[in-house]
Scaffold this active site. Structure first.
Site, PDB file in Angstrom:
ATOM      1  CE1 TYR A 299       4.320  -8.167  -3.948  1.00  0.00           C
ATOM      2  CE2 TYR A 299       3.973  -6.961  -1.731  1.00  0.00           C
ATOM      3  CZ  TYR A 299       4.232  -6.937  -3.196  1.00  0.00           C
ATOM      4  OH  TYR A 299       4.219  -6.152  -3.963  1.00  0.00           O
TER       5      TYR A 299
ATOM      6  N   GLY B 147       4.333  -0.744  -3.294  1.00  0.00           N
ATOM      7  CA  GLY B 147       3.233  -0.109  -2.892  1.00  0.00           C
ATOM      8  C   GLY B 147       2.183  -0.898  -2.131  1.00  0.00           C
TER       9      GLY B 147
ATOM     10  CG  HIS C 295       0.389  -9.277  -5.332  1.00  0.00           C
ATOM     11  ND1 HIS C 295      -0.258  -8.611  -5.940  1.00  0.00           N
ATOM     12  CD2 HIS C 295       0.955  -8.633  -4.336  1.00  0.00           C
ATOM     13  CE1 HIS C 295      -0.296  -7.279  -5.776  1.00  0.00           C
ATOM     14  NE2 HIS C 295       0.432  -7.291  -4.901  1.00  0.00           N
TER      15      HIS C 295
END
Length: 215
Positions: A153, A147, A159
């Site tokens: 990332y 998503g 994250h």
């Protein structure tokens, strides 16, 4: 080659399903034998327990892993478990195809791992680990939709880590542990937040990925 795709998305119209169908068409087009285990479609039970065995040992203490070992030795896994195991043993390439949920696999796929990569059958017992694992000489990879965009990332992203780091427990702790040569995953990022044209380009990229890895 024999290809086994374990597919874990409940919506047949999802992008994850489109990825599965892309791999299916690619390998069939090469003349490979392809088996798809569509876990939601078949109503796969992800909960491990005594119901996995046609009989249990005479042990005074029940322990699931030891009962897996007993079932392997006595050929007493229930049919739904045994059928998945037989497909796994025949496969030269294993593909786990799923949406990334909470940095991991959907529960139905984790349950497949728990029940099918059984103690005594896929690891432990007569089998070693990693380079000495049962499936040495065979290959596996992850085919994943996310998503979040790829920018999430990174160390600088929300994250705070790479997707490679997030997937390590699956690639090394599951696939690598039972001996597979683990190839880099194919990742389709942010599939619900991009255009249809972008999604079509992702599927074309998946074909290129497969070609680069298997031609």
């Amino acid at each position: 080659m024999n290809i086994l795709i374990i597919h874990a998305h409940e919506n047949p119209e999802s992008f994850s399903t489109a990825m599965m169908n892309t791999a299916l068409a690619y390998f069939k087009g090469r003349g490979d034998k392809v088996t798809v285990s569509d876990l939601y479609q078949k109503g796969f039970n992800p909960v491990a327990g005594k119901h996995d065995f046609k009989q249990t040992s005479d042990s005074a203490y029940y322990k699931y892993a030891l009962e897996q070992l007993h079932a392997h030795k006595t050929h007493s896994f229930q049919d739904d478990v045994r059928e998945e195991m037989e497909a796994l043993d025949k496969a030269d390439v294993l593909i786990l195809n799923f949406p990334l949920w909470w940095f991991g696999m959907p529960a139905i796929l984790k349950g497949w791992v728990d029940r099918i990569l059984a103690y005594g059958f896929a690891y432990g017992g007569d089998h070693g680990f990693y380079a000495a694992g049962k499936y040495k000489g065979k290959h596996a990879f992850l085919s994943i939709s996310t998503g979040s965009p790829s920018s999430f990332y990174t160390k600088e992203g929300p994250h705070g880590r790479s997707l490679e780091n997030i997937l390590r427990n699956i690639n090394e702790g599951i696939l690598g542990l039972v001996g597979y040569g683990v190839r880099s995953p194919f990742i389709a990022y942010s599939v619900s937040h991009v255009s249809q044209e972008a999604r079509e380009e992702m599927l074309e990229g998946y074909i290129r990925f497969l070609t680069d890895n298997f031609e």
